[in-house]
Design an enzyme around this catalytic site. Structure first.
Site, PDB file in Angstrom:
ATOM      1  N   LYS A 208       0.542  -0.792  -0.093  1.00  0.00           N
ATOM      2  CA  LYS A 208       0.217  -0.426   0.032  1.00  0.00           C
ATOM      3  C   LYS A 208       0.902   1.337  -0.049  1.00  0.00           C
ATOM      4  O   LYS A 208       1.432   1.654   1.030  1.00  0.00           O
ATOM      5  CB  LYS A 208      -1.194   0.126   1.145  1.00  0.00           C
ATOM      6  CG  LYS A 208      -1.801   0.660   0.926  1.00  0.00           C
ATOM      7  CD  LYS A 208      -2.620   1.716   2.501  1.00  0.00           C
ATOM      8  CE  LYS A 208      -1.943   2.157   2.817  1.00  0.00           C
ATOM      9  NZ  LYS A 208      -1.852   4.043   2.846  1.00  0.00           N
ATOM     10  N   SER A 262       5.238   7.383  10.300  1.00  0.00           N
ATOM     11  CA  SER A 262       5.458   7.773  11.475  1.00  0.00           C
ATOM     12  C   SER A 262       5.453   7.079  13.051  1.00  0.00           C
ATOM     13  O   SER A 262       5.158   6.222  12.767  1.00  0.00           O
ATOM     14  CB  SER A 262       4.953   9.500  11.954  1.00  0.00           C
ATOM     15  OG  SER A 262       3.320   8.861  11.583  1.00  0.00           O
ATOM     16  N   GLU A 264       3.997   7.649  15.555  1.00  0.00           N
ATOM     17  CA  GLU A 264       2.411   7.044  16.195  1.00  0.00           C
ATOM     18  C   GLU A 264       1.928   6.773  15.479  1.00  0.00           C
ATOM     19  O   GLU A 264       1.325   5.506  15.900  1.00  0.00           O
ATOM     20  CB  GLU A 264       1.672   8.776  15.696  1.00  0.00           C
ATOM     21  CG  GLU A 264       0.572   8.665  15.509  1.00  0.00           C
ATOM     22  CD  GLU A 264       0.014  10.444  15.292  1.00  0.00           C
ATOM     23  OE1 GLU A 264       0.473  10.482  15.085  1.00  0.00           O
ATOM     24  OE2 GLU A 264      -1.191  10.519  15.440  1.00  0.00           O
ATOM     25  N   GLY A 266       3.179   3.834  13.424  1.00  0.00           N
ATOM     26  CA  GLY A 266       4.255   2.720  13.985  1.00  0.00           C
ATOM     27  C   GLY A 266       3.593   2.070  14.730  1.00  0.00           C
ATOM     28  O   GLY A 266       3.082   0.535  14.936  1.00  0.00           O
ATOM     29  N   GLU A 283      10.097   0.901  10.424  1.00  0.00           N
ATOM     30  CA  GLU A 283      11.252   1.702  10.581  1.00  0.00           C
ATOM     31  C   GLU A 283      10.103   3.052  10.177  1.00  0.00           C
ATOM     32  O   GLU A 283       9.944   3.909   9.264  1.00  0.00           O
ATOM     33  CB  GLU A 283      11.885   1.669   8.518  1.00  0.00           C
ATOM     34  CG  GLU A 283      12.637   2.454   8.766  1.00  0.00           C
ATOM     35  CD  GLU A 283      13.274   4.270   8.440  1.00  0.00           C
ATOM     36  OE1 GLU A 283      12.897   4.908   9.057  1.00  0.00           O
ATOM     37  OE2 GLU A 283      12.890   4.185   7.288  1.00  0.00           O
TER      38      GLU A 283
HETATM   39  P1  NAI Z   1       1.683   8.174   8.276  1.00  0.00           P
HETATM   40  O1  NAI Z   1       2.608   7.996   8.660  1.00  0.00           O
HETATM   41  O2  NAI Z   1       0.186   8.881   8.840  1.00  0.00           O
HETATM   42  O3  NAI Z   1       2.171   7.744   6.883  1.00  0.00           O
HETATM   43  C1  NAI Z   1       2.730   7.051   6.664  1.00  0.00           C
HETATM   44  C2  NAI Z   1       1.834   5.717   5.502  1.00  0.00           C
HETATM   45  O4  NAI Z   1       0.972   5.430   7.184  1.00  0.00           O
HETATM   46  C3  NAI Z   1       0.969   5.869   4.505  1.00  0.00           C
HETATM   47  O5  NAI Z   1       0.719   4.962   3.894  1.00  0.00           O
HETATM   48  C4  NAI Z   1      -0.488   5.968   5.346  1.00  0.00           C
HETATM   49  O6  NAI Z   1      -1.704   5.578   3.967  1.00  0.00           O
HETATM   50  C5  NAI Z   1      -0.384   4.956   6.646  1.00  0.00           C
HETATM   51  N1  NAI Z   1      -1.097   4.739   7.424  1.00  0.00           N
HETATM   52  C6  NAI Z   1      -1.865   5.926   8.196  1.00  0.00           C
HETATM   53  N2  NAI Z   1      -2.533   5.491   9.446  1.00  0.00           N
HETATM   54  C7  NAI Z   1      -2.512   4.365   9.438  1.00  0.00           C
HETATM   55  C8  NAI Z   1      -3.498   3.119  10.318  1.00  0.00           C
HETATM   56  N3  NAI Z   1      -4.163   4.278  10.822  1.00  0.00           N
HETATM   57  N4  NAI Z   1      -2.883   2.017   9.822  1.00  0.00           N
HETATM   58  C9  NAI Z   1      -2.671   1.469   8.979  1.00  0.00           C
HETATM   59  N5  NAI Z   1      -1.422   2.429   7.492  1.00  0.00           N
HETATM   60  C10 NAI Z   1      -1.977   3.747   8.009  1.00  0.00           C
HETATM   61  O7  NAI Z   1       2.359  10.285   8.065  1.00  0.00           O
HETATM   62  P2  NAI Z   1       2.120  11.376   7.521  1.00  0.00           P
HETATM   63  O8  NAI Z   1       1.063  10.992   7.697  1.00  0.00           O
HETATM   64  O9  NAI Z   1       2.167  11.071   5.656  1.00  0.00           O
HETATM   65  O10 NAI Z   1       3.214  12.133   8.339  1.00  0.00           O
HETATM   66  C11 NAI Z   1       3.115  12.569   9.104  1.00  0.00           C
HETATM   67  C12 NAI Z   1       4.135  12.758  10.054  1.00  0.00           C
HETATM   68  O11 NAI Z   1       5.389  11.311   9.885  1.00  0.00           O
HETATM   69  C13 NAI Z   1       5.778  13.317   9.050  1.00  0.00           C
HETATM   70  O12 NAI Z   1       5.889  14.863   9.591  1.00  0.00           O
HETATM   71  C14 NAI Z   1       6.930  13.079   9.427  1.00  0.00           C
HETATM   72  O13 NAI Z   1       7.134  14.120  10.937  1.00  0.00           O
HETATM   73  C15 NAI Z   1       5.953  11.861  10.132  1.00  0.00           C
HETATM   74  N6  NAI Z   1       7.362  10.685   8.765  1.00  0.00           N
HETATM   75  C16 NAI Z   1       8.113  10.249   8.890  1.00  0.00           C
HETATM   76  C17 NAI Z   1       8.363   9.300   8.231  1.00  0.00           C
HETATM   77  C18 NAI Z   1      10.125   8.674   8.153  1.00  0.00           C
HETATM   78  O14 NAI Z   1      10.412   8.203   6.805  1.00  0.00           O
HETATM   79  N7  NAI Z   1      10.292   8.375   8.592  1.00  0.00           N
HETATM   80  C19 NAI Z   1       8.202   9.158   6.603  1.00  0.00           C
HETATM   81  C20 NAI Z   1       6.672   9.731   6.834  1.00  0.00           C
HETATM   82  C21 NAI Z   1       6.262  10.549   7.402  1.00  0.00           C
END
Ligand code: NAI
Ligand code: MG
Length: 510
Positions: A208, A262, A264, A266, A283
């Protein structure tokens, strides 16, 4: 937002005909779900738009996968996992398919880089020479493994063995159906970090991609078919996190979930995975320190510290977002980094001159700007940047903060934008404690010419990677991942491969 209007910067424009005909053709085609080797509309018929973050305009409409589509994709992956076309495929044949895929990615590398630049906002040059180039190497590195996955012979000799003869050995077997959920900051590369080791191990996958950046994964779906993978070995279901992502991470027929995003989310994924005790790799976020000692060569340290944070516009999990400089060189190094920040050229990813593209989404721009405003309100001083640009694209100036303290949210939390906080330190024990003063533990870099400093400081740093006189350097053979709340397990290298393998002990009474 008050901080947004004052910038006098302008952005570069795209050159005429920046988009190639292959990309225009790809964008014009319907964007469906890739399930069981076929392209399907979503069961609900719903779609969502993906936008070009340099303009805020929609570039494609994509089928939106939801729980019932995830069910269908998991069923296809399960069927493929059990089917002899995959489960009995010779390891060397799996290697050949992975090499085929690497060759196809190389053939279409420019196209993939352009898609990435359009969908994510990053520079097409970086996308081509970092994201896609590294992805090709990761597929090739992992393609070397299938014929070399070995168990061990086990010398059974304990006193609990009955007085008979036993033969013991172990086997490594694929963990099963993998759910891979990824973020938007390196869409193609992150898909690779999951798919390459999973396929090398003999798993099948439901991927996904992030809702912000589904396009390069859909392009990859076409190449998966051309490479000759059996139907259902790879399934790609774009959709949102709380629907498609949640359904995949809690699905009872998924054996392992691997996630980048994120901390959160994770945490939500780890909880969802507990239902059927999925294996989990996470990660997650970071707040990595760049630690500059007083003996450095100024040019290299300034260029390195600037690139540590501004690479990929700071949307990098291991970004050097906390810059610590030994007091006597603080003004010089921080002024140098600020000068770099002021000169970086902002523009759309498709302009090869662009050094800083837009952030990925309006939401991300707001998130970053609210940190910048909070930092200013808390008394930090923006010595470079500090503003969003007054354009339709989601541009934020590269920003350097001084006058910071450990209590400020800009120092404690992951901002995930081109924002660095700079502070002084005096001695090694002090900086070791400050560097670890974070809930994260993804990476750190040490800048010094003194080998003793390196060997005294590195063991004290609670981080999954410690770079010395470099930052953000990755290699297919080098494991990458986090201590503390930066995650579970490792990407890349043999460690990543092993995380897609079960171990079976064989105990035979002969
Ligand atoms: P996110 O963690 O919400 O999204 C990443 C992935 O998780 C996306 O594919 C999303 O659809 C999926 N996702 C979201 N909620 C989910 C759930 N309940 N169950 C399963 N999958 C879910 O990250 P977002 O909202 O795009 O960014 C928020 C913050 O997270 C950023 O500002 C940054 O601080 C951090 N982040 C860190 C990353 C890293 O590489 N360490 C990458 C992206 C975001
Ligand atoms: Mg989210």
């Amino acid at each position: 937002m008050s901080a947004s209007a004052e910038s006098h910067r302008t952005t570069l424009a795209n050159p005429p005909n920046a988009m190639s005909s292959e990309v225009a053709e790809f964008l014009a085609k319907p964007k469906k779900l890739f399930i069981g080797g076929q392209w399907h509309d979503s069961r609900s018929g719903q779609t969502f738009d993906t936008v070009d973050p340099s303009t805020g305009r929609a570039i494609a409409t994509v089928a939106e996968g939801q729980a019932e589509d995830i069910d269908r994709a998991v069923a296809a992956a399960r069927k493929a996992f059990d089917d002899s076309a995959w489960s009995r495929m010779r390891p060397m044949e799996r290697e050949r398919l992975l090499h085929n895929l690497a060759d196809l990615i190389e053939k279409h590398a420019d196209t993939i880089a352009e898609i990435e630049a359009l969908d994510n906002g990053k520079s097409v040059v970086i996308a081509r020479h970092v994201d896609v180039k590294h992805a090709i190497e990761v597929y090739r590195y992992m393609a070397g493994w299938p014929s070399k996955i070995e168990g061990q012979t086990l010398p059974l000799s304990g006193s609990l063995l009955p007085d008979q003869t036993f033969v013991g050995y172990s086997l490594r077997e694929p963990v099963g159906v993998v759910g891979a959920i990824i973020a938007w900051n390196f869409p193609f590369l992150l898909a690779t970090w999951k798919l390459a080791p999973a396929l090398a191990a003999g798993c099948t996958v439901v991927l996904k991609p992030a809702e912000e950046t589904p396009l390069s994964a859909l392009f990859l779906g076409q190449l998966i078919t051309q490479a000759g993978f059996p139907e259902g070995v790879v399934n790609i279901v774009p959709g949102f996190g709380d629907t498609a992502g949640a359904a995949l991470s809690s699905h009872p027929d998924v054996d392992k979930v691997t996630f980048t995003g994120s901390t959160e989310v994770g945490r939500l994924i780890a909880r969802a995975a507990a239902g059927n005790m999925k294996k989990v790799t996470l990660e997650l976020g970071g707040k990595s320190p760049t630690i500059v000692f007083g003996d450095v060569d100024a040019d290299a340290a300034i260029a390195g510290a600037a690139s540590a944070i501004f690479f990929n516009h700071g949307q990098t999990c291991c970004a050097g977002s906390r810059l610590y400089v030994q007091s006597k060189r603080f003004d010089e190094i921080v002024e140098g980094v600020s000068e770099v920040a002021r000169k970086l050229k902002l523009g759309p990813g498709l302009n090869p001159e662009t050094q800083i593209g837009p952030l990925v989404s309006a939401t991300q721009r707001e998130r970053v700007m609210s940190y910048i405003s909070q930092g200013m309100a808390d008394g930090a001083k923006a010595v470079a940047g500090g503003h969003a640009l007054d354009t339709d694209g989601y541009f934020v100036e590269p920003t350097v903060f001084t006058n910071v303290n450990a209590e400020m949210s800009i120092v404690r939390e992951e901002i995930f934008g081109p924002v660095v906080v700079a502070a002084k330190f005096d001695d090694l024990d002090e900086i070791a404690a400050v560097a670890n003063q974070t809930s994260y533990g993804l990476a750190a870099s040490i800048w010094t010419k003194d080998i003793n400093t390196v060997h005294r400081l590195a063991p004290k740093l609670r981080a999954g990677t410690v770079w010395v006189n470099c930052h953000n350097v990755l290699d297919p053979a080098m494991p990458f991942g986090g201590y503390k709340q930066s995650g579970w397990g490792r990407e890349l290298g043999k460690e990543a491969l092993n995380s897609y393998l079960e171990s079976k002990s064989m105990c035979i009474n002969i």
